[in-house]
Scaffold this motif. Sequence first.
Motif, PDB file in Angstrom:
ATOM      1  N   THR A  85       0.827  -1.216   0.000  1.00 46.05           N
ATOM      2  CA  THR A  85       0.000   0.000   0.000  1.00 46.05           C
ATOM      3  C   THR A  85       0.855   1.256   0.000  1.00 46.05           C
ATOM      4  O   THR A  85       0.355   2.344   0.266  1.00 46.05           O
ATOM      5  N   ARG A  93      -4.663   1.502  -7.086  1.00 46.24           N
ATOM      6  CA  ARG A  93      -4.562   0.066  -6.807  1.00 46.24           C
ATOM      7  C   ARG A  93      -3.936  -0.681  -7.978  1.00 46.24           C
ATOM      8  O   ARG A  93      -3.490  -1.804  -7.820  1.00 46.24           O
ATOM      9  N   TYR A 150      -8.011  -0.998   2.323  1.00 47.03           N
ATOM     10  CA  TYR A 150      -7.182  -0.407   1.270  1.00 47.03           C
ATOM     11  C   TYR A 150      -8.036  -0.073   0.041  1.00 47.03           C
ATOM     12  O   TYR A 150      -7.928   1.013  -0.530  1.00 47.03           O
ATOM     13  N   THR A 154      -8.375   3.737  -1.497  1.00 49.70           N
ATOM     14  CA  THR A 154      -7.515   3.960  -2.665  1.00 49.70           C
ATOM     15  C   THR A 154      -8.298   3.667  -3.940  1.00 49.70           C
ATOM     16  O   THR A 154      -8.889   2.605  -4.081  1.00 49.70           O
TER      17      THR A 154
END
Length: 158
Positions: A85, A93, A150, A154
């Motif tokens: 990350t 991503r 995440y 993102t």
Amino acid sequence: MNAYRAKPLKYPWPPMLYLTGILTAMLAGRIAALAPIPSPYGFALSSVGLAILLAAVMLDVWAVRTLIGRQTPVSDCRCARHLVTCGPFRFSRNPIYLAYTLFAVALGLISGNSWFFVAALVSLGATRLIAIPREERHLEARFGFDYDSYRKRTRRWI
């Protein structure tokens, strides 16, 4: 979700899709050119294309170095060892696929071949349909809540 059922990709689809798109665009440009980019803007667009090309290569190298630095395979056919990350993965991503798309667009601007724009869109769409859902299932199975968090914070592309 069972990690066994969510294996990584069997084939490296994204690089193959983008390479096929780029080669097809080159061939199509020779056989049946689409509307060419107007020549008064040719130099400016080539310069922009070169800048995008350099940015795409730098993004790709940055993403690959980040994966290697975190001991995670670059190939999407191998099982992810760590959820990465950091680096360009903080902003996207899929920074490597973004770099591939930018690379194809840059080739279109540099060469004046409009087929590269079509190839970029088709390759992007095919990657979105074929590779990304499987990759996301794999990451979700491997990293569970961490990957879900995440994914929520993102964006997929930029």
